[in-house]
Write a protein that holds these residues in place. Structure first.
Motif, PDB file in Angstrom:
ATOM      1  N   VAL A 400       0.843  -1.201   0.000  1.00 44.65           N
ATOM      2  CA  VAL A 400       0.000   0.000   0.000  1.00 44.65           C
ATOM      3  C   VAL A 400       0.877   1.250   0.000  1.00 44.65           C
ATOM      4  O   VAL A 400       0.635   2.210  -0.752  1.00 44.65           O
ATOM      5  N   ALA A 401       1.917   1.245   0.829  1.00 44.46           N
ATOM      6  CA  ALA A 401       2.803   2.408   0.908  1.00 44.46           C
ATOM      7  C   ALA A 401       3.559   2.626  -0.401  1.00 44.46           C
ATOM      8  O   ALA A 401       3.698   3.767  -0.868  1.00 44.46           O
ATOM      9  N   LEU A 402       4.051   1.539  -1.004  1.00 43.27           N
ATOM     10  CA  LEU A 402       4.757   1.672  -2.269  1.00 43.27           C
ATOM     11  C   LEU A 402       3.840   2.215  -3.363  1.00 43.27           C
ATOM     12  O   LEU A 402       4.259   3.026  -4.204  1.00 43.27           O
ATOM     13  N   SER A 403       2.593   1.759  -3.351  1.00 42.30           N
ATOM     14  CA  SER A 403       1.632   2.268  -4.325  1.00 42.30           C
ATOM     15  C   SER A 403       1.399   3.762  -4.140  1.00 42.30           C
ATOM     16  O   SER A 403       1.339   4.517  -5.111  1.00 42.30           O
ATOM     17  N   THR A 404       1.302   4.189  -2.882  1.00 46.75           N
ATOM     18  CA  THR A 404       1.099   5.611  -2.602  1.00 46.75           C
ATOM     19  C   THR A 404       2.324   6.434  -2.983  1.00 46.75           C
ATOM     20  O   THR A 404       2.210   7.485  -3.632  1.00 46.75           O
ATOM     21  N   ASP A 405       3.516   5.956  -2.597  1.00 45.42           N
ATOM     22  CA  ASP A 405       4.748   6.730  -2.810  1.00 45.42           C
ATOM     23  C   ASP A 405       5.220   6.734  -4.257  1.00 45.42           C
ATOM     24  O   ASP A 405       5.744   7.749  -4.740  1.00 45.42           O
ATOM     25  N   TYR A 406       5.052   5.596  -4.972  1.00 50.20           N
ATOM     26  CA  TYR A 406       5.705   5.462  -6.272  1.00 50.20           C
ATOM     27  C   TYR A 406       4.741   5.291  -7.447  1.00 50.20           C
ATOM     28  O   TYR A 406       5.107   5.605  -8.582  1.00 50.20           O
ATOM     29  N   LEU A 407       3.518   4.766  -7.209  1.00 50.53           N
ATOM     30  CA  LEU A 407       2.558   4.632  -8.300  1.00 50.53           C
ATOM     31  C   LEU A 407       1.738   5.915  -8.454  1.00 50.53           C
ATOM     32  O   LEU A 407       1.684   6.509  -9.533  1.00 50.53           O
ATOM     33  N   PHE A 408       1.123   6.344  -7.347  1.00 47.99           N
ATOM     34  CA  PHE A 408       0.297   7.559  -7.399  1.00 47.99           C
ATOM     35  C   PHE A 408       1.068   8.818  -7.011  1.00 47.99           C
ATOM     36  O   PHE A 408       0.622   9.932  -7.271  1.00 47.99           O
ATOM     37  N   ARG A 409       2.223   8.641  -6.349  1.00 50.46           N
ATOM     38  CA  ARG A 409       3.132   9.745  -6.005  1.00 50.46           C
ATOM     39  C   ARG A 409       2.432  10.888  -5.273  1.00 50.46           C
ATOM     40  O   ARG A 409       2.703  12.063  -5.503  1.00 50.46           O
ATOM     41  N   ASP A 410       1.522  10.527  -4.379  1.00 53.16           N
ATOM     42  CA  ASP A 410       0.767  11.553  -3.653  1.00 53.16           C
ATOM     43  C   ASP A 410       0.171  10.902  -2.414  1.00 53.16           C
ATOM     44  O   ASP A 410      -0.684  10.021  -2.529  1.00 53.16           O
ATOM     45  N   GLU A 411       0.610  11.322  -1.225  1.00 52.04           N
ATOM     46  CA  GLU A 411       0.112  10.678   0.001  1.00 52.04           C
ATOM     47  C   GLU A 411      -1.377  10.937   0.223  1.00 52.04           C
ATOM     48  O   GLU A 411      -2.025  10.206   0.969  1.00 52.04           O
ATOM     49  N   SER A 412      -1.949  11.938  -0.435  1.00 56.19           N
ATOM     50  CA  SER A 412      -3.383  12.184  -0.304  1.00 56.19           C
ATOM     51  C   SER A 412      -4.212  11.139  -1.065  1.00 56.19           C
ATOM     52  O   SER A 412      -5.431  11.059  -0.889  1.00 56.19           O
ATOM     53  N   ARG A 413      -3.562  10.316  -1.905  1.00 51.94           N
ATOM     54  CA  ARG A 413      -4.261   9.278  -2.659  1.00 51.94           C
ATOM     55  C   ARG A 413      -4.092   7.900  -2.006  1.00 51.94           C
ATOM     56  O   ARG A 413      -4.190   6.861  -2.650  1.00 51.94           O
ATOM     57  N   LEU A 414      -3.863   7.926  -0.707  1.00 51.50           N
ATOM     58  CA  LEU A 414      -3.752   6.687   0.062  1.00 51.50           C
ATOM     59  C   LEU A 414      -4.990   5.815  -0.086  1.00 51.50           C
ATOM     60  O   LEU A 414      -4.895   4.593  -0.176  1.00 51.50           O
ATOM     61  N   GLY A 415      -6.178   6.428  -0.123  1.00 50.56           N
ATOM     62  CA  GLY A 415      -7.410   5.653  -0.263  1.00 50.56           C
ATOM     63  C   GLY A 415      -7.454   4.854  -1.545  1.00 50.56           C
ATOM     64  O   GLY A 415      -7.862   3.681  -1.562  1.00 50.56           O
ATOM     65  N   LEU A 416      -7.016   5.448  -2.637  1.00 51.45           N
ATOM     66  CA  LEU A 416      -6.990   4.747  -3.910  1.00 51.45           C
ATOM     67  C   LEU A 416      -5.990   3.591  -3.858  1.00 51.45           C
ATOM     68  O   LEU A 416      -6.244   2.502  -4.393  1.00 51.45           O
ATOM     69  N   SER A 417      -4.845   3.810  -3.216  1.00 52.43           N
ATOM     70  CA  SER A 417      -3.868   2.732  -3.046  1.00 52.43           C
ATOM     71  C   SER A 417      -4.474   1.562  -2.281  1.00 52.43           C
ATOM     72  O   SER A 417      -4.319   0.397  -2.669  1.00 52.43           O
ATOM     73  N   LEU A 418      -5.172   1.854  -1.194  1.00 53.38           N
ATOM     74  CA  LEU A 418      -5.812   0.805  -0.402  1.00 53.38           C
ATOM     75  C   LEU A 418      -6.797   0.007  -1.245  1.00 53.38           C
ATOM     76  O   LEU A 418      -6.825  -1.223  -1.212  1.00 53.38           O
ATOM     77  N   SER A 419      -7.628   0.705  -2.020  1.00 52.85           N
ATOM     78  CA  SER A 419      -8.656   0.046  -2.813  1.00 52.85           C
ATOM     79  C   SER A 419      -8.051  -0.852  -3.887  1.00 52.85           C
ATOM     80  O   SER A 419      -8.454  -2.015  -4.042  1.00 52.85           O
ATOM     81  N   VAL A 420      -7.076  -0.345  -4.614  1.00 48.43           N
ATOM     82  CA  VAL A 420      -6.481  -1.108  -5.711  1.00 48.43           C
ATOM     83  C   VAL A 420      -5.707  -2.322  -5.187  1.00 48.43           C
ATOM     84  O   VAL A 420      -5.888  -3.455  -5.662  1.00 48.43           O
ATOM     85  N   VAL A 421      -4.857  -2.093  -4.203  1.00 50.02           N
ATOM     86  CA  VAL A 421      -4.005  -3.182  -3.700  1.00 50.02           C
ATOM     87  C   VAL A 421      -4.841  -4.293  -3.066  1.00 50.02           C
ATOM     88  O   VAL A 421      -4.656  -5.480  -3.368  1.00 50.02           O
ATOM     89  N   THR A 422      -5.774  -3.936  -2.191  1.00 45.75           N
ATOM     90  CA  THR A 422      -6.572  -4.968  -1.517  1.00 45.75           C
ATOM     91  C   THR A 422      -7.509  -5.686  -2.483  1.00 45.75           C
ATOM     92  O   THR A 422      -7.760  -6.886  -2.332  1.00 45.75           O
ATOM     93  N   GLY A 423      -8.013  -4.987  -3.501  1.00 41.00           N
ATOM     94  CA  GLY A 423      -8.867  -5.643  -4.488  1.00 41.00           C
ATOM     95  C   GLY A 423      -8.130  -6.719  -5.256  1.00 41.00           C
ATOM     96  O   GLY A 423      -8.632  -7.843  -5.439  1.00 41.00           O
ATOM     97  N   VAL A 424      -6.931  -6.411  -5.711  1.00 41.38           N
ATOM     98  CA  VAL A 424      -6.117  -7.396  -6.430  1.00 41.38           C
ATOM     99  C   VAL A 424      -5.771  -8.574  -5.519  1.00 41.38           C
ATOM    100  O   VAL A 424      -5.807  -9.742  -5.935  1.00 41.38           O
ATOM    101  N   LEU A 425      -5.458  -8.294  -4.274  1.00 42.99           N
ATOM    102  CA  LEU A 425      -5.089  -9.364  -3.347  1.00 42.99           C
ATOM    103  C   LEU A 425      -6.259 -10.302  -3.067  1.00 42.99           C
ATOM    104  O   LEU A 425      -6.076 -11.526  -2.948  1.00 42.99           O
ATOM    105  N   LEU A 426      -7.469  -9.765  -2.941  1.00 44.27           N
ATOM    106  CA  LEU A 426      -8.631 -10.621  -2.684  1.00 44.27           C
ATOM    107  C   LEU A 426      -8.906 -11.561  -3.857  1.00 44.27           C
ATOM    108  O   LEU A 426      -9.225 -12.740  -3.654  1.00 44.27           O
ATOM    109  N   LEU A 427      -8.781 -11.069  -5.066  1.00 45.41           N
ATOM    110  CA  LEU A 427      -8.957 -11.936  -6.232  1.00 45.41           C
ATOM    111  C   LEU A 427      -7.894 -13.039  -6.249  1.00 45.41           C
ATOM    112  O   LEU A 427      -8.177 -14.204  -6.572  1.00 45.41           O
TER     113      LEU A 427
END
Length: 455
Positions: A400-427
């Protein structure tokens, strides 16, 4: 598919094995273990409320924080887990638990004097090493106190410690942080002045040290299996795991990926509400703490009881089926809670996410016990915890942190990181559970046949 069981593997214990101390005392032991588990997660989960002040004072990134929350703990927990699991299977278990509780409590208190990322990292590794003693030993003892058809509920009650501890860390931790921040300064003898987040770690040592003393007063039950291993314990255990390698592989990978979802949410949900909705640590600590305790407890008990009921009705693979159904039910809640517009809606969805995603915690201990002889319980649980901690704790928060820091490059988009990462993991988890179904059923059939022949 799993191969035939090793001829050297011993039979399962009889259903009547395990009542030497009486049922009242058995439940008393479960209660003490649950309190110890609560204490361990109180020490572990408190860090999720301290992210912002630790980042500020030690000048850390989200990725460094995720290493403190997950990988530092997970590596030592995993490295210590397998040799400790071997000790659990071959030595008295109560002293192992008592020493472990004291060790992790002292390591937690030492975090109060940390002045750098490296120092805090080493101490969090010490917490992980100490906590590696508890669950393998507790699962082994509980398995000797209850018959297989009734072990699901006591193991689920023990697992409630995850959510009681995590919830208390959020509720009491939030209140404690608010109180400490209101003080002009915090002074301790010898140590000197502490920042509020450091003082929190100092306070958390005392419950654990008291519990360590309490565990030393518990009586050790005899092991339930009547037969010994035919040969060195570790050699036969490894041979058995090799014979059933696909069961161990797919099941532990499933649990590991589901742990990534759980730990990822637990690590970053409080910070998400602080960043996205402007809440204070005290506000989200109270709200999420209640959700974590009530929703988590409800999920664990529901999973444990439902698994026991379906098991007694003779259904094929009932516990693994319930895990898969609950995982599918959790997916929409887990994916949606970080991306909805309002905080109140997000909390409602978070409650559903916690409830359904925690069914596995009430089912996995009984699933593991059904697939191995008594003398392998400690090692088997340690192996499963290795997967859950290395993947769940080690990678869940960090992805989740790597997605926030390096994929979206914006700590305010933490929610999007949570949604994307956990969705892929559940599948991914659903796919792995499907792969585990056939091998697990074959392993269960094999060992139940061995038990029937021994009886």
């Amino acid at each position: 598919m799993s191969g035939p069981a090793s001829p050297a593997a011993p039979p399962m214990p009889s259903a009547g094995a395990g009542y030497p101390l009486g049922q009242a005392y058995a439940w008393y032991v479960v209660l003490v273990f649950a309190l110890a588990y609560t204490c361990s997660f109180l020490d572990r989960q408190i860090l999720s409320l301290l992210v912002e002040p630790i980042k500020r004072d030690l000048h850390l990134s989200d990725t460094q924080i995720s290493l403190l929350q997950g990988l530092a703990f997970a590596l030592c927990n995993a490295l210590a887990g397998l040799p400790l699991g071997y000790l659990v299977d071959t030595r008295r278990r109560m002293p192992i638990i008592g020493v472990g509780i004291a060790f992790w409590s002292l390591a937690t208190s030492a975090c109060a004097v940390a002045r750098s990322f490296a120092g805090l990292l080493v101490l969090r590794m010490g917490v992980g090493m100490g906590e590696a003693t508890l669950t393998p030993a507790a699962n082994s003892v509980i398995g000797d106190l209850f018959p297989p058809s009734k072990v699901g509920l006591p193991l689920a009650i023990y697992s409630l410690g995850v959510f009681a501890g995590g919830g208390l860390a959020l509720i009491l931790g939030g209140a404690l942080i608010g109180w400490l921040e209101s003080l002009p300064r915090v002074l301790l003898p010898v140590v000197g002045e502490l920042r509020p987040w450091q003082a929190v770690f100092a306070v958390l040592a005392f419950p654990g040290l008291l519990l360590a003393v309490w565990v030393f007063t518990l009586r050790e039950p005899p092991r339930g299996a009547a037969a010994d291993f035919d040969g060195p314990h570790l050699t036969v255990a490894l041979r058995y795991m090799a014979d059933h390698r696909w069961t161990f592989l797919w099941l532990n990978l499933s649990f590991g990926v589901l742990a990534m979802v759980g730990y990822g949410m637990a690590a970053w949900a409080p910070t998400f509400f602080i960043r996205a909705h402007g809440w204070t640590a005290g506000q989200i600590g109270h709200a999420y703490g209640l959700i974590f305790m009530l929703g988590g407890a409800g999920g664990v008990v529901s999973g444990g009881m439902l698994g026991d009921v379906l098991q007694r009705r003779g259904l094929r693979n009932p516990r693994l089926t319930v895990v898969a159904v609950a995982t599918a039910a959790a997916a929409p809640f887990v994916i949606a809670f970080p991306v909805v517009r309002t905080a109140d809606t997000g909390l409602v969805l978070l409650a559903g996410a916690v409830y359904f995603s925690t069914f596995v915690n009430g089912l996995s201990p009984a699933l593991l016990q059904q697939m191995v002889p008594n003398q392998m319980r400690g090692l088997t649980v340690s192996l499963s915890l290795l997967a859950q901690n290395l993947l769940g704790l080690g990678l869940g928060p960090t992805l989740v942190a790597l997605s926030t820091d390096y994929l979206f490059r914006d700590e305010s988009r933490l929610g999007l990181s949570l949604s994307v990462v956990t969705g892929v993991l559940l599948l991914t988890a659903l796919l792995l559970l499907r792969l585990a179904y056939g091998p697990y059923l074959a392993t269960r059939t094999s060992i139940e046949g061995r038990f029937a022949r021994a009886g």
